[in-house]
Structures are given as C-alpha cells and as structure tokens.
Enzyme design. Structure first.
Site, mmCIF file in Angstrom:
data_model
loop_
_atom_site.group_PDB
_atom_site.id
_atom_site.type_symbol
_atom_site.label_atom_id
_atom_site.label_comp_id
_atom_site.label_asym_id
_atom_site.label_seq_id
_atom_site.Cartn_x
_atom_site.Cartn_y
_atom_site.Cartn_z
ATOM 1 N N HIS A 31 0.428 2.288 -10.507
ATOM 2 C CA HIS A 31 -0.674 2.904 -11.255
ATOM 3 C C HIS A 31 -2.050 2.402 -10.817
ATOM 4 C CE1 HIS A 31 1.706 5.057 -14.315
ATOM 5 N NE2 HIS A 31 2.563 4.050 -14.181
ATOM 6 N N ASP A 90 5.969 -0.913 -12.255
ATOM 7 C CA ASP A 90 5.059 -1.197 -13.373
ATOM 8 C C ASP A 90 5.172 -2.652 -13.839
ATOM 9 O OD1 ASP A 90 4.345 1.440 -13.261
ATOM 10 O OD2 ASP A 90 5.216 2.003 -15.200
ATOM 11 N N HIS A 111 12.327 1.821 -11.813
ATOM 12 C CA HIS A 111 12.781 1.788 -13.212
ATOM 13 C C HIS A 111 12.847 3.203 -13.760
ATOM 14 C CE1 HIS A 111 8.432 1.864 -13.793
ATOM 15 N NE2 HIS A 111 8.589 2.102 -15.077
ATOM 16 N N ASP A 154 7.726 9.059 -15.429
ATOM 17 C CA ASP A 154 6.636 9.193 -14.446
ATOM 18 C C ASP A 154 6.994 8.537 -13.106
ATOM 19 O OD1 ASP A 154 6.254 6.678 -15.976
ATOM 20 O OD2 ASP A 154 4.428 6.435 -14.792
ATOM 21 N N HIS A 155 8.190 7.934 -13.040
ATOM 22 C CA HIS A 155 8.682 7.340 -11.790
ATOM 23 C C HIS A 155 9.923 8.056 -11.246
ATOM 24 C CE1 HIS A 155 6.194 3.589 -12.340
ATOM 25 N NE2 HIS A 155 6.117 4.180 -13.522
ATOM 26 N N HIS A 191 11.496 5.091 -16.212
ATOM 27 C CA HIS A 191 10.490 5.927 -16.876
ATOM 28 C C HIS A 191 10.247 7.235 -16.113
ATOM 29 C CE1 HIS A 191 8.764 2.243 -19.195
ATOM 30 N NE2 HIS A 191 9.770 2.822 -19.831
ATOM 31 N N HIS A 236 9.026 -5.091 -18.183
ATOM 32 C CA HIS A 236 8.504 -3.759 -18.543
ATOM 33 C C HIS A 236 9.670 -2.902 -19.027
ATOM 34 C CE1 HIS A 236 6.031 -0.152 -18.303
ATOM 35 N NE2 HIS A 236 6.909 0.407 -17.477
HETATM 36 FE FE FE Z 1 4.626 4.091 -14.971
HETATM 37 ZN ZN ZN Z 2 6.918 2.490 -16.479
#
Ligand code: FE
Ligand code: ZN
Length: 235
Positions: free
Chosen positions: A165, A127, A49, A53-54, A51, A108
């Site tokens: 995570h 996530d 996805h 942090d990915h 975001h 999410h």
């Molecule tokens: Fe994340």
């Molecule tokens: Zn995420």
C-alpha cells in the site's frame, strides 16, 4: 502497478520479457493489460495473505493464464491457491536464477507470509511492514506482529521493501508525532511529500531506511509496540 486507491501490484518480468510474475493481484484488469502490452505470459502469482484487495484478481487471471501457478500461505484458506507455503519453503519463478524464501510473519492476519529473495535483495511483505508504518492487527497479537517486524528487520539493510500500500505519507505524519525529535523522520516526510505532490510512488523502501524512520520497527519491546499501534489506530 497501481490498483484501487492505494494498492500496488508488484510485477516482475523475466529478462527475455516472456514471463511475468505478480504479487497480490487484488484486481486482474491492470495485470491483464500489462501482460498484453508487454507480450508476456503470466507464469506465477504470489499471495501474502487472504484479504480481497490482495487476492480478488486470482480467478480471472487463472482463466486467462490457466498454466499460471498460484502460491500462498499454508495457514489461510484462499480460493485459487494451489501451492501452500510456510516458513522455510522456497519459490522459484521464471527468469530468476535463485528462489524466494518464504517467511512466516503473522500479525496483520494469522497466516501472513512474506517472499524474500536474498540474491536480488527483494522483500514482498504484503500488509505487515509498511514504509514508516505497519499493518493493523486484524488477527494477530501485538507480540506476534512485533516479532514479525523484528524478523523482517533482521534482513540486510539494503533489502528493498515492496509493501502493498501507498500509506507512506500518512504513516510519516504519525511517525513525526511519535518521534518528534527524530530528524530522519522529518527529512523523509519532506521527501515523501514532494513525491506525492507529483503523484509518484514512494516505494520500495529499504530495511535500513525503516530502521531509521519506522516507529513500529524501532519500538523497544512488544508492549511499546502495542501502545504505538493503539495510538495509530486512533490517530
Ligand atoms: Fe491490503
Ligand atoms: Zn490486508
């Protein structure tokens, strides 16, 4: 490999150790260090996805490994993703005989996907499903997320769950309140507490273990799920 404070970048190395594939590289640095040390070339990047942090590691990884293929969700605009994927698509990566199957799991984010490898019993679910928890609902409805969790829950119980995570310990604190009379949750909380005390990773989980200990997967229906998610948001 760990990244930021609580992310993992799951990495697969081909049996000849020549080719590497990573999932959700939010940071390029640990991936580059790993590939250099292993003497492997990065061939594939799988994105679940949008975001940061990915995804934030994609540009630097592509700069170093221009031939690496970047796969990601068709329903999200992500800089660097070359091959858009939706439910039913397959992804064949170097060193693995059979392909990953793509699953649509919105909730999410609206276009979130998972990569499932039936022959290896691997699930990379970003996530969406966490160990004893689930992702927050940033773009989806409780109904969508509940359906996505049930879809993942329908995979074979031995499926290994590689989420992004390290939230297991805090998820279990909530799970212990949500299901105070569930002995499997208390037992898992003890195991996880001692793993974390040693700084160890609590993943992968398994679909079977999640059915025993994850209140969000175990929710009776979408409205029960919605109530749990709201409680957890304020926990
Ligand atoms: Fe994340
Ligand atoms: Zn995420």
């Amino acid at each position: 490999m760990p990244a930021f404070t609580d992310n993992y970048i799951w990495t697969m190395l081909s049996p000849d150790r020549q080719r590497a594939t990573v999932v959700d590289p939010g940071d390029a640095a640990p991936v580059l260090a790993f590939c250099q040390k292993a003497g492997a070339a990065l061939t594939d990047i799988l994105i679940t996805h949008h975001h940061p942090d990915h995804t934030a590691g994609i540009p630097l990884l592509k700069q170093t490994y221009p031939d690496a293929r970047v796969w990601g969700p068709a329903g999200e605009r992500i800089a660097g993703v070359e091959t858009p994927l939706r439910e039913g698509d397959t992804v064949a990566i170097g060193g693995l005989n059979r392909a990953f199957l793509v699953l649509d799991i919105p909730g999410h984010t609206a276009g979130h996907i998972a990569y499932y490898h039936p022959a290896m019993d691997w699930l990379f679910c970003g996530d969406t499903l966490f160990a004893a928890g689930c992702g927050r609902l940033f773009e989806g409805t409780p109904q969508q997320m509940f359906a996505s969790l049930q879809k993942l829950g329908s995979l074979p119980s031995q499926t290994r769950v590689f989420c992004t995570h390290e939230y297991t310990h805090s998820n279990l604190r909530f799970a212990q309140e949500a299901e105070a009379d569930n002995p499997a949750i208390h037992a898992r909380a003890q195991t996880v507490a001692s793993l974390r005390a040693q700084g160890a990773c609590t993943l992968p989980s398994s679909i079977g273990l999640e059915w025993e200990t994850n209140p969000f997967l175990r929710a009776r229906d979408a409205s029960h799920f919605a109530a749990l998610r709201q409680q957890k948001d304020n926990f």
